[in-house]
Design a protein around this motif. Sequence first.
Motif, PDB file in Angstrom:
ATOM      1  N   UNK A 176     -13.256   6.556  21.301  1.00 53.75           N
ATOM      2  CA  UNK A 176     -12.719   6.484  22.664  1.00 53.75           C
ATOM      3  C   UNK A 176     -12.150   5.095  22.933  1.00 53.75           C
ATOM      4  N   UNK A 177     -12.893   4.081  22.529  1.00 51.68           N
ATOM      5  CA  UNK A 177     -12.419   2.698  22.691  1.00 51.68           C
ATOM      6  C   UNK A 177     -11.096   2.499  21.954  1.00 51.68           C
ATOM      7  N   UNK A 178     -11.024   3.024  20.739  1.00 52.71           N
ATOM      8  CA  UNK A 178      -9.822   2.921  19.904  1.00 52.71           C
ATOM      9  C   UNK A 178      -8.626   3.579  20.597  1.00 52.71           C
ATOM     10  N   UNK A 179      -8.818   4.813  21.100  1.00 51.92           N
ATOM     11  CA  UNK A 179      -7.721   5.547  21.742  1.00 51.92           C
ATOM     12  C   UNK A 179      -7.273   4.884  23.044  1.00 51.92           C
ATOM     13  N   UNK A 180      -8.235   4.462  23.864  1.00 47.78           N
ATOM     14  CA  UNK A 180      -7.892   3.824  25.140  1.00 47.78           C
ATOM     15  C   UNK A 180      -7.128   2.524  24.922  1.00 47.78           C
ATOM     16  N   UNK A 181      -7.600   1.735  23.982  1.00 43.23           N
ATOM     17  CA  UNK A 181      -6.962   0.454  23.702  1.00 43.23           C
ATOM     18  C   UNK A 181      -5.500   0.654  23.299  1.00 43.23           C
ATOM     19  N   UNK A 182      -5.245   1.638  22.452  1.00 50.11           N
ATOM     20  CA  UNK A 182      -3.899   1.869  21.956  1.00 50.11           C
ATOM     21  C   UNK A 182      -2.963   2.360  23.062  1.00 50.11           C
ATOM     22  N   UNK A 183      -3.490   3.201  23.939  1.00 43.57           N
ATOM     23  CA  UNK A 183      -2.656   3.690  25.043  1.00 43.57           C
ATOM     24  C   UNK A 183      -2.309   2.566  26.013  1.00 43.57           C
ATOM     25  N   UNK A 205     -12.322   1.897  30.066  1.00 42.93           N
ATOM     26  CA  UNK A 205     -10.941   1.469  30.282  1.00 42.93           C
ATOM     27  C   UNK A 205     -10.910   0.159  31.080  1.00 42.93           C
ATOM     28  N   UNK A 206     -11.740   0.060  32.109  1.00 45.96           N
ATOM     29  CA  UNK A 206     -11.817  -1.176  32.911  1.00 45.96           C
ATOM     30  C   UNK A 206     -12.317  -2.349  32.072  1.00 45.96           C
TER      31      UNK A 206
END
Length: 709
Positions: free
Chosen positions: A306-313, A254-255
């Motif tokens: 995970x990268x995909x989901x975090x980016x979208x949020x 996330x960071x």
Amino acid sequence: MEKKVFEFDFRGRKIVVEHGEMAKQANGAVLVRYGDTVVLSTAVVSKNANILADFFPLMVLYQEKLYSVGKIPGGFIKREGRPTENATLAARMIDRPMRPLFPDGFRNEVQIVNTVLSVEQDNSPEITALFGSSLATCISKIPFDGPIAGVKVGRVDGKLIINPTCEEMEKSDIDLTVAGTKEAINMVESSAKEVSEKDMLKALMFGHEAIKELIEFQEKIIAEVGVPKMEYEKLEIEDELRQEITDKCKVDLDKALRIEDKILKYETIDNLKEEVVNSYLEANSDLKEDALRELETKVRLVLEDLEYDLFRKIVVKEHTRADGRKMTEIRPLSTDIDILPRTHGSALFTRGQTQSLSITTLGALGESQILDGLSLEDEKRFMLHYNFPQFSVGETGRYGAPGRREIGHGALGEKALLQVLPSEEEFPYTIRVVSEILESNGSSSQASICAGCMSLMAAGVPIKAPVAGIAMGLITEGKDYTILTDIQGMEDHLGDMDFKVAGTRNGICALQMDIKIKGITEKILKEALAQAKDARMEVLDVMQKQIAEPRKEVSKYAPKMMTFMIKPEKIKDVIGRGGEMITKIICEASNVPTVNDVRAVKVDLEDDGKVVIYHSDQEVIDKTAQMIQDIVREVEEGKVYTAKVVSVEEFGCFVQVWPGCEGLVHVSKLAKERVDKPSDVVKVGDEILVKAIGTDKKGRLNFSRKDAM
């Protein structure tokens, strides 16, 4: 297998689908007749899957057969070779709406091949192939969430038309290809003559209504001849492993996603992923090689998800972009022109970490590109070529012939700028623009349009209005969504839509949309078009601050040009036997040994008698024009001319009125008194006054010195 035939009256034209007679060993095959256009579409799937592959191996081919339009291929090898640019673009046009509808995790290779067998120009073979590709896949065992279909939309005198004829397209101010499912649009490709956002949206939705009719026809065929879908192997990831990886690196990933600098962001993410992958491989080093490869693939897939989901949020829930911009904010812009001193026009356009250096070259009309394809056009005078070297993204990679992506991006830029170019009559030059991408972090095709437009203006091409392009993105999270202006690389890669809009201050010139979800609504399209218009105005402000309008004159290094008309029947005299006369004119006027010399003047002779002369030196142009005009000039009977004696014979003398124009002064016409020997009156080199008195039985010119005295 029994042959079955299905017919459908689509907007006044018949579509006929034949199944069960041709290509029966393919998993799915249909012969589609749209009027006299005939395309065989086949779909085949491999028996085994590479479940550890990180991509879906789909290949879509569009094979143009020149016999379909009654042509024999040009060149020495009389068979079809590498795909034409149009064939490549058609294959991309079919691939783009179909690819998102194959299931996630499906890794069997799929090949969809469209063979164009017959072409009636009014019935698009590309649209026919798109229809056939969808249907061949849907009736086969290949898992596919279709059907899809596509149509062309034109507009003549304000009236929208589905699949317009060639004659209608010549009058149309919209050339739109739209594809989608029954529920939504999922691919758009368009050029337009400065059409408003409102009118373009209306054309899109008009096209979608027609698409629904084609899909309904497909559904009837699928219900009758379709087969059950195959079971396929898919890599299953354990919930425990997914949760473990998420807990381990969610905070750090996330960071990393919030780092503004592209290179640092990607390096940090890549290092984090490699660290996690290596830790799992080391902890399970006792596994066999195949098991280790499977574990590595699973870990990488979890990290990507995970990268995909975090980016979208981050984008949708927090309304935050990685580089700190607002959702409608454009990255910093900078422009420059005249970067290259010897080119005819050059411009540099930079938007954030995306940069295009575009160069314009002007040439004679005879240097236009010759097309050896299925369309009615056999040449084009404007080209935009897009080059994407690997160093632009800081990587090593393949170099060679342009790929599908480069051809597609170049074609989009070409469509946009073509709408504002002067006509051949207004500006009789062949025009080539080359965009060299020097840096890329998203939307390099639109940077090419901006830089290309400025290079045209710097080259003195009198375009009707400046054109700018912007790429819009879409991020969805459940029912929530966010539209992004000027997307960068990660927003494109992890987002749901790449929506490119190019145009002038007055309206849209080109449009392209690709999505990774099943479709988007009219509401989202409307918002994206409005947001893109605001951004386009900002970009145009910056461009016009650098160069407000096209230069009044072309570069001193560009060929100057002169145009005039001669009688069409005189063209053969200018060319001469075997090209002798035109060769002599070019070599003498340019003072060069051969016509292939780079310093030689260029002369275009058109069938209607139009002569266009090009050279960087105006004196050479003037001399060439004079030599041509001397050849085609006609002697007027009864008019007196100053002529030079070129030979003296017993029966009179031959005189030259101007180069290439000679005639006879008979001995009886040399003087008022009787002349026994012409040499007593004139000698070679004398200049005398003569009067044109007509032609003899052999068509030779006759002159009289006596009547001119």
